[in-house]
Structures are given as C-alpha cells and as structure tokens.
Design an enzyme around this catalytic site. Structure first.
Site, PDB file in Angstrom:
ATOM      1  N   ASP A 124       0.837  -1.208   0.000  1.00  0.00           N
ATOM      2  CA  ASP A 124       0.000   0.000   0.000  1.00  0.00           C
ATOM      3  C   ASP A 124       0.870   1.257   0.000  1.00  0.00           C
ATOM      4  O   ASP A 124       0.553   2.250  -0.660  1.00  0.00           O
ATOM      5  CB  ASP A 124      -0.913   0.011   1.228  1.00  0.00           C
ATOM      6  N   LYS A 125       1.954   1.179   0.749  1.00  0.00           N
ATOM      7  CA  LYS A 125       2.845   2.340   0.868  1.00  0.00           C
ATOM      8  C   LYS A 125       3.455   2.695  -0.490  1.00  0.00           C
ATOM      9  O   LYS A 125       3.487   3.867  -0.891  1.00  0.00           O
ATOM     10  CB  LYS A 125       3.948   2.034   1.885  1.00  0.00           C
ATOM     11  N   ASP A 126       3.926   1.671  -1.219  1.00  0.00           N
ATOM     12  CA  ASP A 126       4.536   1.911  -2.533  1.00  0.00           C
ATOM     13  C   ASP A 126       3.496   2.396  -3.538  1.00  0.00           C
ATOM     14  O   ASP A 126       3.782   3.254  -4.380  1.00  0.00           O
ATOM     15  CB  ASP A 126       5.216   0.641  -3.049  1.00  0.00           C
TER      16      ASP A 126
ATOM     17  N   SER B  61     -34.816  -7.217 -20.501  1.00  0.00           N
ATOM     18  CA  SER B  61     -35.229  -7.896 -19.274  1.00  0.00           C
ATOM     19  C   SER B  61     -35.271  -9.387 -19.577  1.00  0.00           C
ATOM     20  O   SER B  61     -35.261  -9.796 -20.744  1.00  0.00           O
ATOM     21  CB  SER B  61     -36.621  -7.433 -18.841  1.00  0.00           C
TER      22      SER B  61
ATOM     23  N   LYS C 138     -27.850 -14.604 -10.764  1.00  0.00           N
ATOM     24  CA  LYS C 138     -28.614 -13.387 -11.084  1.00  0.00           C
ATOM     25  C   LYS C 138     -28.375 -12.400  -9.944  1.00  0.00           C
ATOM     26  O   LYS C 138     -28.922 -12.544  -8.854  1.00  0.00           O
ATOM     27  CB  LYS C 138     -30.101 -13.698 -11.230  1.00  0.00           C
TER      28      LYS C 138
ATOM     29  N   GLU D 299     -23.362  -5.768 -13.450  1.00  0.00           N
ATOM     30  CA  GLU D 299     -24.210  -5.377 -12.327  1.00  0.00           C
ATOM     31  C   GLU D 299     -23.348  -4.705 -11.269  1.00  0.00           C
ATOM     32  O   GLU D 299     -22.341  -5.273 -10.826  1.00  0.00           O
ATOM     33  CB  GLU D 299     -24.884  -6.616 -11.726  1.00  0.00           C
TER      34      GLU D 299
ATOM     35  N   LYS E  18     -36.033 -17.437 -10.367  1.00  0.00           N
ATOM     36  CA  LYS E  18     -36.066 -16.500  -9.226  1.00  0.00           C
ATOM     37  C   LYS E  18     -36.260 -17.250  -7.911  1.00  0.00           C
ATOM     38  O   LYS E  18     -37.129 -18.117  -7.792  1.00  0.00           O
ATOM     39  CB  LYS E  18     -37.209 -15.501  -9.408  1.00  0.00           C
TER      40      LYS E  18
END
EC number: 6.5.1.2
Length: 662
Positions: free
Chosen positions: A31-33, A79, A121, A177, A313
């Site tokens: 993270d530092k670099d 859809s 989904k 999504e 679903k």
C-alpha cells in the site's frame, strides 16, 4: 525522462496494480509503494496539466453534477422472462428442443445440441459500459428503459475494479451489475446518519447520486457477464464471450456452469439456493442462457424478453410487515436486547415472526415505531433484522420505550455504550441458565444429557448460582427435580464427572469469554498452550494470533481482570476439572509451511476434513489464489481459482496426486 512519458508509465503501472488487487485479489505492491506512485502521478498531472482519461486520479472527484444526461445504448439491454418452478424451466426447455428439432429437420446447417450456461442473477443495478476504439472507458450508463439509460460515468469510475482502459480496438458495450457487498454495507451503515435499508438500494442509490464523492463512500463492486455490442468479429458461443470479458480484465463471478439436462439444472439451482445466504452480496436467482449464439439469433425475442434465456427466481429475502410489539430479553452476558414481534410474513421460504432490533440507538437511527410497517431482511440463516420503516406508515404509531428495570428479575439496569445490562449476575435467571447451558454444551464441557430445562431446575430448586456449582451437585438433591429418577440423576452426575477431563480449548470456550468462539479458542490454545500463559498475555501478543483483532484481544484482557472470573476458574480446577493441551506433532510432508488452496468438490474429503488434513501436514490453508500460493488442490467443477492458478503458474494437484504425495 520526459514528464508526459513518466505520467503514461505511472498510469499503466497503477492500473495494473488496481487490476491485481481489485479483480485478482492479489497485490504485487505494498500500500505504501502504491500511494507513493499515486501521489507522484497527482503532482505530475498538476504540474503539467496533462491527464489521461484513464488515469486512476480520474476515478473519484468532489464534483456535484447538475443533472443526469441521457445515453442511448448501442444495443438494447433486455429484461429476462422469469420462472419460479422447475416446471416453468421444463416448459421453456421443451420449447427450445422443439425449435431445434424443427430447424435441423429443414435446414442444411444444423444447430448444435442444446447447451445452457448458468450464472448467478445479481441483485444490484444493471450498468452498461462503453469503450472506444482505443480501449478507453467513455461512458457508464444505467439500464433505464433498455434503450435509453442515464449517464453515470463519473459514478461508475468510483468502482475500483472497473478498468478505465482495456486492450481492445473495437468499440464495445459491456453489461454488468453494480453491487454492494455486505462488508461495504455494514461499514457504511456504521458511520451513516441515515442507514441504508438493503444492499440493492445501497448500490442503486449510489449510482443515481449526483454527488460523486457520496457514491465513492459506498465502495461499490461489480460483476460483468455480457457483451451487448461489439464491432469486429462476432462471438460463436456465450462461453467464448465470457472468456473475452475475463481476458479484458473485467471482474467476473466464479460461478459459471454448463448444463445439458434438466437434472443438471435442478442440481445447480439447489446448490445456489443452499449457498445463497453465505455470499457477501445479494443474488435473487440464476440466469439460464443458451450457449450457441447462432441458436440465440434464430430464436430471437418477444416484445419484452429474449427467447434464449430465462431467470430462475428465488423467494424474496426482504419484505415489509407490521411491527406489533417489542420484547426485551436478557442474554448470557446480561445484555438486555430488544426483539421485534412481527405480523407473520413469508421471507426466503420461511415464516418470519420475530426480528433483531439490536439496541435503542439502532431503533432511533432507523426510526422504528410500534405499529409501523417495517422492512425486514433475512440473510445467513440468522434471525431476520429490521432495516428501516415505510415512512407513509408512521401516522398513529407509538414510540418504543426503553425498560427501566431488568425484564427478567427487576434489577437495576446500567448503560455501557449503546447497550444496557442487568447487574444482577447471580440472581438473574436467564443470565445464569444460559451461562450454565453454554458451559455444558457439546463444544464446551460436553456434559451429556444436559438441557435448558435441567439448568432452569438447578437454578430454581437447587440454588445453582455459578458453573462451578455443577461439580458440587448431590445425588439425593437431584431426585427432588421434576422427572429425575435414580437412573437419570446418576447419569447426570457421571456425565459431569466425565467432563472434568477436557481439552484446554473446550474449557476456554466453556468460560464464555465475550467474542471468543470455538475457532478462536482453538487458535488461542495453539499459541499460548496453557491457561496461565493466556491469562498473562499482553494485547500485542493476543492480536498476533490469527483472526484475533483489537475487540477480541480487549475482551480477553478484561475477562481475566475480573476477580470473579479468576475465583470461578480456580474453584473449577480445585474441584478436579483438568483442562489439558496436547501439542500435535506435525508430520514431515511436502506441504510443511506451504500455502494451499482447495477448489471444487473432492471425492473423499469435505471442506472441513481437507482443511484439517492439510493443517495436520503443516500447511496453511487459504481461501484465495495469489503469487504466494504453493499448491491448488482441484476437485470436480473447479472454478476461477483453478484458472487463476494456471495463469500464475501455481502447481495444481488432483485429489489423487495429493494423496500420492502424502
């Protein structure tokens, strides 16, 4: 070096790091670099005024947009037709079979046998990304009507896993999504003045927020699954399309399955339904789509839906219902917590009558009132939680009042942070009964035949006021309890006596240290090896243990500071309880000190048993593949971890190869 050239190199390098971290889950830089290079880029861009449109500095701005502009999609975002039963899937499949048979009977160029690709989904907000001929992200848009959406390019750029530039020289629209993970949701809600009600609203609301800085706070993620429009050579199959999406660096979900029969589809539906609540994001079903693109083109579309795909679903995991009452209950720690009593409602296949309310601060933040319509969410198979209220239902509702005394024993209540506690530790029945039941539990002292009913009788009739009192029980007094004859009384005493010989980890768990579960107890015992060492452990030593953070470490330190805790432990030891730790000798093996990832289904091992086996061989078992991974053991239906291991050159073993090595 020319400063413009340096900017271009830094942008390329930082985008590569972002892809490794946010898409592959593997970082090749600290993270530092990363920060050092990022701020070097910021300074150079300010100095020169030269900013590439795909520079990582362009992801987040403090801009507040005046309005949303419209964007016309190159290709329609359709859809999907929906099914909630296997019979509906069968009818759809039969229509496909009939079409295929009729076409192949009359055509010279036969279509291939039906193959379906199954994907999750996602329950978020559909987005459409456009990349120009140079591979640069030019537009991010919502689905809208399917033909026209809203331009949310600035908002989309805050999603760090989305590439700002790809290696593609055809104009491209790609569909995905935008989602909010449970971790991002919980972090946002812990700091937000007005908490979000659910993950879907968290994602949708973020992208439809004109304040881009507010969008960034929600830390959204995304999955991609479809190329809506592409100039150049067309795809022949959906799998080819998915591979294209993956090779271009877009984040994709691990789960992609090929099925040719309804039985296979049914198994996948059952599998995803089973793991649904274990995911850290929301899904509301499965998408089943024909693989062959020519078959898709010939099947075509209805007015609303493509004929070549359908969504299965699941039952909803969120609903609204009426809050009838609030019941205050006392837990093992003495915490007095509110539980909502609800008008029964069906939620994810279960009738829900009760839900968590957490505490009075939570009630106030969410605006919950008696008689109001409330949003209820069920996840991870735990008691459902109230997420908020329907504002229109608040008229005529009543405020929820905090209890003034303990609802169980009438004792004084004290406030500690946002929670309230009963101070009557020894005389409050629910506290003591739950403490005894926990102590006697299977994963604790494992006192066979012990029940909550027994604990209640011991509290009420034999004046048991501490866990150590269990080891002072007398045969004659047990006979005075309801349904306790000579045999049952003796069996209980024998089980209590047997429990004295216990493992240190079971004893530690039985003590009920706040925030210390079975796994943490095991990890602590492995590190400290004795109760005495654990009692003396410093904060720094505790947080060095795997999965022990600041909160757990403080809980342990505070627990062993309590005079009553030490008194009970010493009394248990003096009564013959003998917690012991046997250091397991790790066998020499090729897996000693190696990092191993398991993917897919193994024939001879469950996930738990393979983990235990590997740990006994001295391996560290990880959940994700990175450059630091030494081996991947791949079973049946191995997913993206297998692919990632191949791309990184990690050694991949079959189950048989693994067993031959040991």
């Amino acid at each position: 070096m020319d400063k413009k050239k340096l900017i271009e190199e830094l942008v390329e390098e930082l985008n590569k790091y972002a892809y490794e971290y946010y898409v592959l889950g593997n970082s090749s830089v600290t993270d530092k670099d990363y920060d050092k290079k990022y701020y070097e880029l910021v300074d150079l861009e300010k100095e020169t005024g030269y900013k590439l449109p795909y520079s990582p500095t362009q992801r987040v701005g403090d801009v507040i947009l005046p309005e949303f502009k419209k964007y016309t999609h190159k290709a329609r975002l359709w859809s999907l037709d929906k099914a909630q039963t296997l019979e509906e899937i069968r009818e759809w499949h039969n229509r496909n079979v009939k079409f295929l048979e009729e076409y192949n009977r009359t055509s010279d160029e036969e279509l291939p046998p039906l193959k379906y690709i199954l994907t999750k989904k996602f329950d978020g907000l559909t987005i459409n990304l456009s990349y120009d001929e140079n591979g640069v992200l030019v537009t991010g848009a919502t689905r809208g009507t399917g033909a026209i959406g809203e331009d949310v390019t600035a908002q989309v750029k805050t999603i760090k896993s989305i590439p700002l530039k790809i290696d593609c020289h055809d104009f491209l629209e790609i569909h995905g999504e935008a989602i909010m993970t449970t971790e991002a949701f919980e972090k946002y809600n812990s700091e937000a003045e007005t908490p979000l009600k659910n993950l879907r609203n968290g994602a949708a609301g973020a992208l439809r927020n004109l304040n881009v800085a507010e969008t960034a706070k929600r830390n959204l993620s995304a999955f991609f699954y479809d190329v809506g429009y592409k100039e150049g050579a067309p795809f022949k199959t959906y799998m080819e399309m998915l591979n294209f999406i993956k090779t271009k660096g877009f984040p994709m979900d691990d789960y992609i399955r090929e099925c040719t029969t309804l039985d296979e589809i049914q198994k996948e539906i059952d599998y995803i339904r089973d793991i649904r609540f274990d995911l850290n994001y929301d899904i509301d079903g499965l998408v089943i789509a024909i693989d062959d693109i020519r078959t898709r083109d010939l099947l075509g579309y209805t007015v609303k839906f493509p004929k070549w795909a359908i969504a299965y679903k699941f039952e909803a995991q969120e609903a609204t219902t009426k809050l009838l009452d609030v019941e205050w209950n006392v837990g093992r720690s003495g915490r007095v917590s509110p539980t909502a009593i609800l008008e029964p409602v069906e939620l994810a296949g279960v009738t829900v009558k009760r839900a968590t309310l957490n505490n009075m601060d939570d009630i106030a933040r969410k605006g919950v009132r008696l008689g109001a319509e409330v949003f209820v969410r069920r996840s991870n198979d735990v008691i459902p939680e109230i997420m908020g209220v329907v504002p229109e239902s608040l008229e005529g509702t009543k405020e929820i009042e905090e209890p003034k005394v303990c609802p169980a024993c009438g004792a004084h209540l004290v406030h500690e942070g946002v929670h309230i506690y009963c101070e009557n530790t020894l005389g409050c029945k629910p506290q003591m009964v739950k403490t005894i039941v926990h102590f006697a539990g299977r994963e604790a002292m494992n006192i066979a035949g012990f029940s909550e009913k027994t604990a209640e009788q011991l509290f009420e009739k034999l004046d048991i006021r501490d866990i150590s009192d269990l080891y002072k029980l007398e045969y004659e007094k047990l006979l005075d309890l309801d349904k306790f004859g000579p045999k049952k009384a003796q069996n209980l005493l024998d089980a209590i006596e047997k429990s004295k010989d216990c493992t240190l980890e079971a004893f530690l768990y039985s003590l009920g240290i706040p925030n210390v579960g079975v796994k943490t107890a095991k990890d602590l015992v492995k590190r400290f090896e004795s109760l005495e060492n654990l009692e003396k452990a410093t904060f720094e030593e505790l947080v060095s243990v795997q999965d022990v953070g600041d909160i757990v470490a403080r809980s342990i330190i505070e627990f062993f500071k309590e005079e009553r805790t030490l008194k009970v432990i010493n009394e248990l030891l003096s009564l013959g309880v003998n917690p012991h730790y046997e250091k397991k000798e790790v066998l020499e093996s090729p897996f000693m000190g190696k990092t191993v990832v398991v993917t897919g289904t193994l024939e001879n091992y469950s996930r738990t048993s393979i983990k235990e086996k590997l740990e006994s061989l001295g391996a560290k078992v990880s959940g994700s593949v990175s450059k630091k991974t030494d081996f991947v053991i791949a079973g049946e239906a191995a997913g993206s971890k297998y692919d990632k291991a191949k791309s990184l050159g990690v050694t991949i073993l079959s189950e048989e190869e693994f067993e031959n090595m040991i």
